[in-house]
Scaffold this active site. Sequence first.
Site, PDB file in Angstrom:
ATOM      1  N   HIS A   1      -7.570   9.546  -1.781  1.00 31.84           N
ATOM      2  CA  HIS A   1      -7.119   9.255  -0.628  1.00 31.84           C
ATOM      3  C   HIS A   1      -7.724  10.120   0.381  1.00 31.84           C
ATOM      4  CE1 HIS A   1      -2.720   9.310   1.155  1.00 31.84           C
ATOM      5  NE2 HIS A   1      -3.457   9.147   2.147  1.00 31.84           N
TER       6      HIS A   1
ATOM      7  N   TYR B   1       3.010   9.754  -0.614  1.00 31.33           N
ATOM      8  CA  TYR B   1       4.132   9.135   0.210  1.00 31.33           C
ATOM      9  C   TYR B   1       5.558   9.348  -0.390  1.00 31.33           C
ATOM     10  CZ  TYR B   1       0.231   6.620   2.512  1.00 31.33           C
ATOM     11  OH  TYR B   1      -0.787   6.016   3.154  1.00 31.33           O
TER      12      TYR B   1
ATOM     13  N   ASP C   1       1.013  -1.255   0.240  1.00 31.90           N
ATOM     14  CA  ASP C   1      -0.014   0.081   0.124  1.00 31.90           C
ATOM     15  C   ASP C   1       0.867   1.165   0.067  1.00 31.90           C
ATOM     16  OD1 ASP C   1      -2.759   1.068   0.675  1.00 31.90           O
ATOM     17  OD2 ASP C   1      -1.394   2.329   1.889  1.00 31.90           O
TER      18      ASP C   1
ATOM     19  N   LYS D   1       2.644  -0.979   8.910  1.00 31.96           N
ATOM     20  CA  LYS D   1       4.110  -0.778   8.387  1.00 31.96           C
ATOM     21  C   LYS D   1       5.068  -1.033   9.216  1.00 31.96           C
ATOM     22  CE  LYS D   1       7.257   2.918   8.980  1.00 31.96           C
ATOM     23  NZ  LYS D   1       7.632   3.245  10.057  1.00 31.96           N
ATOM     24  N   SER D   2       6.341  -1.468   8.677  1.00 27.90           N
ATOM     25  CA  SER D   2       7.409  -1.457   9.484  1.00 27.90           C
ATOM     26  C   SER D   2       8.584  -1.560   8.570  1.00 27.90           C
ATOM     27  CB  SER D   2       7.591  -2.782  10.417  1.00 27.90           C
ATOM     28  OG  SER D   2       8.769  -2.874  11.213  1.00 27.90           O
TER      29      SER D   2
ATOM     30  N   LYS E   1      -2.545   5.929  -4.412  1.00 28.54           N
ATOM     31  CA  LYS E   1      -3.829   6.622  -3.991  1.00 28.54           C
ATOM     32  C   LYS E   1      -3.746   8.147  -4.756  1.00 28.54           C
ATOM     33  CE  LYS E   1      -3.579   4.536   0.384  1.00 28.54           C
ATOM     34  NZ  LYS E   1      -2.345   4.783   1.045  1.00 28.54           N
TER      35      LYS E   1
HETATM   36  N1  LIG Z   1      -5.127   6.331   3.755  1.00 27.67           N
HETATM   37  C1  LIG Z   1      -4.696   6.992   4.807  1.00 27.67           C
HETATM   38  O1  LIG Z   1      -4.988   8.051   4.915  1.00 27.67           O
HETATM   39  C2  LIG Z   1      -3.638   6.409   5.470  1.00 27.67           C
HETATM   40  C3  LIG Z   1      -3.273   5.047   5.221  1.00 27.67           C
HETATM   41  N2  LIG Z   1      -1.944   4.617   6.014  1.00 27.67           N
HETATM   42  C4  LIG Z   1      -1.474   3.304   5.520  1.00 27.67           C
HETATM   43  O2  LIG Z   1      -1.616   2.379   6.849  1.00 27.67           O
HETATM   44  C5  LIG Z   1      -0.267   1.981   6.961  1.00 27.67           C
HETATM   45  C6  LIG Z   1      -0.101   1.657   8.118  1.00 27.67           C
HETATM   46  O3  LIG Z   1      -0.238   2.684   9.079  1.00 27.67           O
HETATM   47  P1  LIG Z   1       0.671   3.434  10.007  1.00 27.67           P
HETATM   48  O4  LIG Z   1       0.334   4.730  10.235  1.00 27.67           O
HETATM   49  O5  LIG Z   1       2.170   3.142   9.202  1.00 27.67           O
HETATM   50  O6  LIG Z   1       0.720   2.506  11.391  1.00 27.67           O
HETATM   51  P2  LIG Z   1       0.852   1.416  12.074  1.00 27.67           P
HETATM   52  O7  LIG Z   1      -0.239   0.997  12.691  1.00 27.67           O
HETATM   53  O8  LIG Z   1       1.148   0.223  10.927  1.00 27.67           O
HETATM   54  O9  LIG Z   1       2.033   1.326  12.834  1.00 27.67           O
HETATM   55  C7  LIG Z   1       3.584   1.441  12.481  1.00 27.67           C
HETATM   56  C8  LIG Z   1       4.491   1.902  13.509  1.00 27.67           C
HETATM   57  O10 LIG Z   1       4.438   0.679  14.388  1.00 27.67           O
HETATM   58  C9  LIG Z   1       5.709   0.175  14.340  1.00 27.67           C
HETATM   59  N3  LIG Z   1       5.616  -1.296  14.463  1.00 27.67           N
HETATM   60  C10 LIG Z   1       5.408  -2.213  13.351  1.00 27.67           C
HETATM   61  N4  LIG Z   1       5.170  -3.320  13.707  1.00 27.67           N
HETATM   62  C11 LIG Z   1       5.454  -3.486  15.070  1.00 27.67           C
HETATM   63  C12 LIG Z   1       5.502  -4.509  15.920  1.00 27.67           C
HETATM   64  N5  LIG Z   1       5.492  -5.825  15.348  1.00 27.67           N
HETATM   65  N6  LIG Z   1       5.738  -4.283  17.255  1.00 27.67           N
HETATM   66  C13 LIG Z   1       6.044  -3.180  17.476  1.00 27.67           C
HETATM   67  N7  LIG Z   1       6.095  -2.033  16.824  1.00 27.67           N
HETATM   68  C14 LIG Z   1       5.775  -2.327  15.570  1.00 27.67           C
HETATM   69  C15 LIG Z   1       6.452   0.718  13.295  1.00 27.67           C
HETATM   70  O11 LIG Z   1       7.802   0.873  13.751  1.00 27.67           O
HETATM   71  P3  LIG Z   1       9.262   0.386  12.591  1.00 27.67           P
HETATM   72  O12 LIG Z   1       8.699   0.975  11.351  1.00 27.67           O
HETATM   73  O13 LIG Z   1      10.164   1.616  13.408  1.00 27.67           O
HETATM   74  O14 LIG Z   1       9.432  -0.980  12.796  1.00 27.67           O
HETATM   75  C16 LIG Z   1       5.879   1.992  13.146  1.00 27.67           C
HETATM   76  O15 LIG Z   1       6.057   2.797  14.135  1.00 27.67           O
HETATM   77  C17 LIG Z   1       0.644   3.008   6.295  1.00 27.67           C
HETATM   78  O16 LIG Z   1       2.120   2.876   6.115  1.00 27.67           O
HETATM   79  C18 LIG Z   1      -0.006   3.403   5.157  1.00 27.67           C
HETATM   80  O17 LIG Z   1       0.232   2.637   4.131  1.00 27.67           O
HETATM   81  C19 LIG Z   1      -1.672   5.107   7.123  1.00 27.67           C
HETATM   82  C20 LIG Z   1      -2.197   6.476   7.539  1.00 27.67           C
HETATM   83  C21 LIG Z   1      -3.364   7.146   6.904  1.00 27.67           C
HETATM   84  O1  LIG Z   2      -0.525   8.345   5.447  1.00 28.93           O
HETATM   85  C1  LIG Z   2      -1.416   8.733   4.632  1.00 28.93           C
HETATM   86  O2  LIG Z   2      -2.015   8.059   4.151  1.00 28.93           O
HETATM   87  C2  LIG Z   2      -2.275   9.944   5.225  1.00 28.93           C
HETATM   88  O3  LIG Z   2      -3.148  10.450   4.419  1.00 28.93           O
HETATM   89  C3  LIG Z   2      -1.696  10.558   6.312  1.00 28.93           C
HETATM   90  O4  LIG Z   2      -0.239  10.701   6.207  1.00 28.93           O
HETATM   91  C4  LIG Z   2      -2.349  11.961   6.856  1.00 28.93           C
HETATM   92  O5  LIG Z   2      -1.940  12.587   5.454  1.00 28.93           O
HETATM   93  C5  LIG Z   2      -1.493  12.560   8.116  1.00 28.93           C
HETATM   94  O6  LIG Z   2      -1.861  11.818   9.006  1.00 28.93           O
HETATM   95  C6  LIG Z   2      -0.952  13.754   8.002  1.00 28.93           C
HETATM   96  O7  LIG Z   2      -0.883  14.097   9.452  1.00 28.93           O
END
Ligand SMILES: NC(=O)C1=CN([C@@H]2O[C@H](COP(=O)(O)OP(=O)(O)OC[C@H]3O[C@@H](n4cnc5c(N)ncnc54)[C@H](OP(=O)(O)O)[C@@H]3O)[C@@H](O)[C@H]2O)C=CC1
Ligand SMILES: O=C(O)C(=O)[C@@H](O)[C@H](O)C(=O)CO
Length: 275
Positions: A105, A49, A44, A228-229, A74
């Site tokens: 988005h 991004y 994703d 995400k990680s 997106k």
């Molecule tokens: N459509 C939208 O508006 C949005 C879409 N998204 C999508 O959703 C995805 C996931 O959401 P996101 O906001 O990144 O957050 P997540 O809920 O996936 O959390 C990511 C965080 O958790 C940590 N983490 C990951 N796995 C573990 C684990 N097993 N144990 C402990 N910590 C962990 C990561 O650290 P580290 O990376 O350091 O390992 C990172 O800091 C995004 O990457 C994006 O693709 C996100 C926000 C908005």
């Molecule tokens: O991650 C995404 O897809 C988002 O839309 C977020 O980044 C969002 O834009 C946000 O949290 C900005 O603070």
Amino acid sequence: MNSLLLNTDGVQVPQLGFGVWQVPSDVAEQVVTTALEVGYRHVDTASAYGNEEGVGRAVRASGIPREKLFVTTKLFNPDHGRAEEAFDESLSRLGLDYVDLYLIHWPLPEHGTYLQAWRSLEKIYRQGRAKAIGVSNFTVETLTRVIDEAEITPSINQIELHPYFQQRRMREFHEANGILTEAWSPLGQGQGLLGDPALAVLSEKYGKTPAQIVLRWHIQLGNVVIPKSVTPARIKENFGVFDFVLDAEDMTAIGAMNTTDGRIGPDPDTFHWMG
Ligand SMILES: NC(=O)C1=CN([C@@H]2O[C@H](COP(=O)(O)OP(=O)(O)OC[C@H]3O[C@@H](n4cnc5c(N)ncnc54)[C@H](OP(=O)(O)O)[C@@H]3O)[C@@H](O)[C@H]2O)C=CC1
Ligand SMILES: O=C(O)C(=O)[C@@H](O)[C@H](O)C(=O)CO
């Protein structure tokens, strides 16, 4: 790996995907490569991004047949009025001929442009350049307008969803309209949620980490989920959620973790970020 059927032409989405928000493009190339080696088949990304190039490089170099992979990107907020051009730019950055899923988005309700954008996505879908189309951060109100006024019902709505913010109303609305729920920030961005004592109890019971318990809860709810990680051990850990089942009582216990103020990200009714 579980897959779910979308409402469009029998397209299936792997239920567990890999998110790359806040990952620089060169790092995205490395971590998507790791994720594909671990077994993920769904990535994703988003124009916003700034890492579509890195994601595309990893996908193209993986040696995995394109039809076995599911790539989402997106349409960013300033591009509602030029969605077809923005889509071409995303495809070109990804270096792909098509994407599996293209999402609007954010709805930007005050701008009133999402229906125009959706009509462009319908066109892109009909051209076969996106195998499925959907939305992200749409509310009951904005989704209802699309369903009532457009020709194609979105296949997915990607929304913030985790145990502290469970979005019951949206999930019920999606189910009633044949729309899949996709959970963003499914781990609550790795903040306080993963240290919650209720998850520690379940972690002990199942011999799984708190993140695996949360991801398994999403899977059993029927959500598409995209943790995400950038940490290889966590990328692997987060994929290890298909060898156990939470019992009904524990699903209920996680259900009870919902809070009224659990939102971490922006509110879609008021978020108008233009980059
Ligand atoms: N459509 C939208 O508006 C949005 C879409 N998204 C999508 O959703 C995805 C996931 O959401 P996101 O906001 O990144 O957050 P997540 O809920 O996936 O959390 C990511 C965080 O958790 C940590 N983490 C990951 N796995 C573990 C684990 N097993 N144990 C402990 N910590 C962990 C990561 O650290 P580290 O990376 O350091 O390992 C990172 O800091 C995004 O990457 C994006 O693709 C996100 C926000 C908005
Ligand atoms: O991650 C995404 O897809 C988002 O839309 C977020 O980044 C969002 O834009 C946000 O949290 C900005 O603070």
